[in-house]
Motif scaffolding. Sequence first.
Motif, PDB file in Angstrom:
ATOM      1  N   ILE A  97       0.692  -1.188  -0.136  1.00  0.00           N
ATOM      2  CA  ILE A  97       0.022  -0.235  -0.182  1.00  0.00           C
ATOM      3  C   ILE A  97       0.853   1.233   0.031  1.00  0.00           C
ATOM      4  CG2 ILE A  97      -1.642   1.416   1.341  1.00  0.00           C
ATOM      5  CD1 ILE A  97      -2.901  -1.594   2.135  1.00  0.00           C
ATOM      6  N   ARG A  98       2.007   1.278   0.915  1.00  0.00           N
ATOM      7  CA  ARG A  98       2.637   2.463   0.922  1.00  0.00           C
ATOM      8  C   ARG A  98       3.536   2.620  -0.306  1.00  0.00           C
ATOM      9  NH1 ARG A  98       6.802   2.502   5.726  1.00  0.00           N
ATOM     10  NH2 ARG A  98       8.107   1.815   3.972  1.00  0.00           N
ATOM     11  N   ASN A 102       0.338   4.309  -2.888  1.00  0.00           N
ATOM     12  CA  ASN A 102       0.094   5.809  -2.586  1.00  0.00           C
ATOM     13  C   ASN A 102       0.555   6.583  -3.566  1.00  0.00           C
ATOM     14  OD1 ASN A 102      -1.256   5.458  -0.068  1.00  0.00           O
ATOM     15  ND2 ASN A 102       0.512   5.560   1.150  1.00  0.00           N
ATOM     16  N   GLU A 106      -5.762   9.393  -7.346  1.00  0.00           N
ATOM     17  CA  GLU A 106      -6.822   8.748  -6.732  1.00  0.00           C
ATOM     18  C   GLU A 106      -7.910   7.899  -7.689  1.00  0.00           C
ATOM     19  OE1 GLU A 106      -9.245   7.763  -3.452  1.00  0.00           O
ATOM     20  OE2 GLU A 106      -7.719   9.045  -3.294  1.00  0.00           O
ATOM     21  N   ARG A 109      -5.685   4.618  -7.917  1.00  0.00           N
ATOM     22  CA  ARG A 109      -5.744   3.779  -6.873  1.00  0.00           C
ATOM     23  C   ARG A 109      -7.380   2.939  -6.676  1.00  0.00           C
ATOM     24  NH1 ARG A 109      -5.108   7.582  -2.133  1.00  0.00           N
ATOM     25  NH2 ARG A 109      -3.289   8.151  -3.246  1.00  0.00           N
TER      26      ARG A 109
END
Length: 117
Positions: A97-98, A102, A106, A109
């Motif tokens: 995730i990081r 990230n 948006e 993601r």
Amino acid sequence: MFEYLGKLNSKGNYVRKMRIKLQYWAKQKIHEKVCDIAHSYGIRVSWINPKNSSALAFVGIGKVIRSNKKDICEFTTGKKYHADLNALYNIGARYFIREILNPLSEKERSQYQAKDR
């Protein structure tokens, strides 16, 4: 991946403080050596927050129930896993995730995140 456990506390008498400092320095040397070897092979090294890594289910369904010996965890769906394996999956997911999700926008993601039904 390394779990970031913070600095060790040095409460107590002088001998205990020195032992803790030596352990911390040895931990730092091990970390530096692993990082050097990993970078020479082109492997990424990252520190991950270990909070709730073995208390939460890696499939995203909430908290787990631990056995008396604390080695087996049971999900609310009834599946049983080894607690260390569950924690390993959680730590790997946090890294994913990081490092990967990230930096995305948006819109990009949202394509990778689970959709609730």
